[in-house]
Design a protein around this motif. Structure first.
Motif, PDB file in Angstrom:
ATOM      1  N   PHE A 180      44.072  43.575  39.274  1.00 16.64           N
ATOM      2  CA  PHE A 180      44.641  42.584  38.632  1.00 16.64           C
ATOM      3  C   PHE A 180      43.624  41.414  38.070  1.00 16.64           C
ATOM      4  O   PHE A 180      42.793  41.138  38.755  1.00 16.64           O
ATOM      5  CB  PHE A 180      45.655  41.829  39.402  1.00 16.64           C
ATOM      6  CG  PHE A 180      46.449  40.668  39.035  1.00 16.64           C
ATOM      7  CD1 PHE A 180      47.186  40.919  37.906  1.00 16.64           C
ATOM      8  CD2 PHE A 180      46.227  39.530  39.421  1.00 16.64           C
ATOM      9  CE1 PHE A 180      47.886  39.653  37.367  1.00 16.64           C
ATOM     10  CE2 PHE A 180      47.061  38.236  39.041  1.00 16.64           C
ATOM     11  CZ  PHE A 180      47.842  38.550  37.914  1.00 16.64           C
ATOM     12  N   ARG A 181      44.034  40.996  36.972  1.00 19.99           N
ATOM     13  CA  ARG A 181      43.009  39.981  36.227  1.00 19.99           C
ATOM     14  C   ARG A 181      41.676  40.578  36.213  1.00 19.99           C
ATOM     15  O   ARG A 181      40.704  39.657  36.482  1.00 19.99           O
ATOM     16  CB  ARG A 181      43.339  38.485  37.043  1.00 19.99           C
ATOM     17  CG  ARG A 181      44.417  37.704  36.687  1.00 19.99           C
ATOM     18  CD  ARG A 181      44.569  36.685  37.626  1.00 19.99           C
ATOM     19  NE  ARG A 181      45.688  35.890  37.240  1.00 19.99           N
ATOM     20  CZ  ARG A 181      46.148  34.839  37.890  1.00 19.99           C
ATOM     21  NH1 ARG A 181      45.547  34.301  39.006  1.00 19.99           N
ATOM     22  NH2 ARG A 181      47.200  34.121  37.683  1.00 19.99           N
ATOM     23  N   ARG A 182      41.442  41.589  35.743  1.00 24.26           N
ATOM     24  CA  ARG A 182      40.267  42.445  35.670  1.00 24.26           C
ATOM     25  C   ARG A 182      39.399  42.359  36.980  1.00 24.26           C
ATOM     26  O   ARG A 182      38.164  42.381  36.505  1.00 24.26           O
ATOM     27  CB  ARG A 182      39.465  41.296  34.678  1.00 24.26           C
ATOM     28  CG  ARG A 182      40.040  41.451  33.215  1.00 24.26           C
ATOM     29  CD  ARG A 182      39.630  40.569  32.258  1.00 24.26           C
ATOM     30  NE  ARG A 182      39.968  39.177  32.560  1.00 24.26           N
ATOM     31  CZ  ARG A 182      41.270  38.542  32.311  1.00 24.26           C
ATOM     32  NH1 ARG A 182      41.955  39.190  31.801  1.00 24.26           N
ATOM     33  NH2 ARG A 182      41.440  37.184  32.890  1.00 24.26           N
ATOM     34  N   GLU A 183      40.085  42.233  37.922  1.00 27.61           N
ATOM     35  CA  GLU A 183      39.186  42.341  39.201  1.00 27.61           C
ATOM     36  C   GLU A 183      39.909  43.260  40.077  1.00 27.61           C
ATOM     37  O   GLU A 183      41.253  43.307  39.769  1.00 27.61           O
ATOM     38  CB  GLU A 183      39.087  40.896  39.973  1.00 27.61           C
ATOM     39  CG  GLU A 183      38.133  40.474  39.010  1.00 27.61           C
ATOM     40  CD  GLU A 183      38.170  38.801  39.906  1.00 27.61           C
ATOM     41  OE1 GLU A 183      38.729  38.611  40.932  1.00 27.61           O
ATOM     42  OE2 GLU A 183      36.986  38.002  39.554  1.00 27.61           O
ATOM     43  N   LEU A 184      39.486  43.909  41.022  1.00 32.64           N
ATOM     44  CA  LEU A 184      39.840  44.513  42.549  1.00 32.64           C
ATOM     45  C   LEU A 184      40.449  43.560  43.363  1.00 32.64           C
ATOM     46  O   LEU A 184      39.497  42.890  44.058  1.00 32.64           O
ATOM     47  CB  LEU A 184      39.009  45.540  42.926  1.00 32.64           C
ATOM     48  CG  LEU A 184      39.558  46.297  43.929  1.00 32.64           C
ATOM     49  CD1 LEU A 184      40.702  47.513  43.339  1.00 32.64           C
ATOM     50  CD2 LEU A 184      38.442  47.142  44.550  1.00 32.64           C
ATOM     51  N   GLY A 209      48.372  48.587  40.071  1.00 29.13           N
ATOM     52  CA  GLY A 209      48.151  47.284  39.285  1.00 29.13           C
ATOM     53  C   GLY A 209      49.055  47.276  38.179  1.00 29.13           C
ATOM     54  O   GLY A 209      49.800  48.221  37.694  1.00 29.13           O
ATOM     55  N   PRO A 210      49.528  46.009  37.498  1.00 28.06           N
ATOM     56  CA  PRO A 210      50.054  46.011  36.211  1.00 28.06           C
ATOM     57  C   PRO A 210      49.720  46.910  35.066  1.00 28.06           C
ATOM     58  O   PRO A 210      48.681  47.282  35.114  1.00 28.06           O
ATOM     59  CB  PRO A 210      50.406  44.476  35.928  1.00 28.06           C
ATOM     60  CG  PRO A 210      49.587  43.687  37.151  1.00 28.06           C
ATOM     61  CD  PRO A 210      48.879  44.972  37.980  1.00 28.06           C
ATOM     62  N   SER A 211      50.712  47.007  34.208  1.00 29.35           N
ATOM     63  CA  SER A 211      50.418  47.908  33.067  1.00 29.35           C
ATOM     64  C   SER A 211      49.044  47.003  32.400  1.00 29.35           C
ATOM     65  O   SER A 211      49.226  45.863  32.059  1.00 29.35           O
ATOM     66  CB  SER A 211      51.603  48.057  32.084  1.00 29.35           C
ATOM     67  OG  SER A 211      52.416  48.717  32.910  1.00 29.35           O
ATOM     68  N   GLY A 212      48.372  47.786  31.574  1.00 32.54           N
ATOM     69  CA  GLY A 212      47.050  47.330  31.067  1.00 32.54           C
ATOM     70  C   GLY A 212      45.952  46.607  31.764  1.00 32.54           C
ATOM     71  O   GLY A 212      45.116  45.861  31.183  1.00 32.54           O
ATOM     72  N   THR A 213      45.916  47.084  33.104  1.00 31.44           N
ATOM     73  CA  THR A 213      44.779  46.405  34.056  1.00 31.44           C
ATOM     74  C   THR A 213      43.509  47.522  34.051  1.00 31.44           C
ATOM     75  O   THR A 213      42.731  47.148  34.564  1.00 31.44           O
ATOM     76  CB  THR A 213      45.317  46.265  35.337  1.00 31.44           C
ATOM     77  OG1 THR A 213      46.099  47.134  35.775  1.00 31.44           O
ATOM     78  CG2 THR A 213      46.185  45.070  35.588  1.00 31.44           C
TER      79      THR A 213
END
Length: 354
Positions: A215-219, A37-41
């Protein structure tokens, strides 16, 4: 054998900020899984939730038959002993030498004699290649050695679950390759359930049995390695190709106008690269939980990217696998003619790490 972990509907927030929501997945017992996942996820937050250091807002974490967020403190403390954790920076005590750092969990959580402690510590130091460095302080060793010392400490209580937070952080590609091989070898030896958080694409493509992407607060996806590495999901393609074009932006996600502009220009996150052979244990033996190359794709009617499962010597491991397994099995009597089992030679994935 490792313990299965089932995560159901897990949600975590800090104040008004939702880190991730409704995350559900199963970490199969004894298998190696990777979380991308991107940084910060919230990947590190997810690890801390799994071990009970952070309590989720809602959802379940089943470790065997125990639901971690709902355990009384005493049972939670006991359940944590099933886990070993390799922290991002090793988290070694700077004032202790490597021997005392690795011995710390045994002295803290068991009543073993110093003779027993020494036997276990030396055994784990040998497993990670640190014999002879017992008296060195963390400030006197390289980053790669710190990672291995942290890994030895995570192993001293013989965990059934091993959580590894960004093992490649601060390491050059060569040391990362060596560490990847060590992780595969350890899984083969102890059969624990592994979950690795990483940004390293080569690690994700060659080491695990299963991969997930936050990503985007989801798996976005979690499942067998081949499922994700052959996926046409835009965020998966962008992440695996390390491209700027796609849903992921500098601040995790792009806004609608950016995505519309990319669509008008006809940009594409690129084709998926070939799926490489999976990294094998150093001794060439097949891990008990390892899957046959191309097995998931064949079972689900998926055509993998061109060139998949072909090693540096041009061999297609979808075709070679049955013969290899037969040659390396105890019934088969060990390595067969043709290079199988030779160091750095016939193993699938042998070229992925030195």
């Amino acid at each position: 054998m490792g313990v299965e972990i089932r995560v159901e509907g897990l949600t975590k927030s800090f104040g008004r900020q939702t880190i991730w929501q409704d995350v559900s997945l199963t970490l199969p017992a004894g298998e190696i899984s990777v979380l991308l996942g991107p940084s910060g996820t919230g990947k590190s937050v997810f690890l801390k939730s799994l071990v009970g250091l952070l309590k989720p807002d809602r959802g379940h974490i089943w470790v065997g038959d125990r639901d971690l967020p709902r355990l009384p403190e005493a049972q939670l403390y006991d359940t944590r002993k099933l886990f070993g954790v390799l922290f991002q920076d090793g988290a070694l005590f700077g004032s202790m030498n490597l021997y005392d750092n690795i011995a710390f969990p045994l002295r803290e959580h068991t009543k073993k004699s110093e003779g027993e402690v020494k036997r276990i510590v030396m055994e784990k130091m040998e497993m990670v290649g640190l014999l002879g460095a017992e008296k060195k302080l963390p400030g006197e060793i390289s980053g790669g050695m710190k990672k291995r010392a942290g890994l030895a400490r995570a192993l001293v209580l013989d965990p059934e679950i091993l959580l590894v937070d960004e093992p490649d952080s601060g390491l050059d590609p060569v040391r990362t390759a060596y560490l990847n091989q060590l992780i595969v070898d350890l899984n083969s030896q102890i059969n624990a359930t592994f979950l690795i958080v990483t940004h390293d694409i080569n690690t994700a493509r060659t080491v695990p049995d299963n991969i997930g992407l936050l990503f985007r607060r989801e798996l976005v996806m979690f499942g067998p390695r081949e499922m994700l590495l052959s996926s046409e999901e835009p965020v998966v393609r962008q992440f695996l190709n390390a491209r700027k074009v796609g849903p992921i932006g500098m601040s995790e996600e792009k806004d609608v106008s950016e995505l519309e502009a990319e669509a008008k220009m006809g940009h594409d996150p690129g084709r998926l690269p070939p799926i490489p052979p999976q990294l094998m244990p150093s001794d060439g033996r097949v891990r008990p939980t390892q899957h046959a190359p191309g097995g998931w794709c064949a079972a689900h009617g998926v055509v993998p990217p061109p060139g998949s499962f072909i090693d540096d010597l041009g061999r297609n491991w979808v075709e070679e696998w049955p013969r290899y397994v037969a040659a390396m099995s105890p019934v088969g009597g060990g390595p067969a003619p043709g290079g199988f089992g030779q160091a750095g030679g016939g193993r699938p994935g042998a070229g992925a790490a030195p």
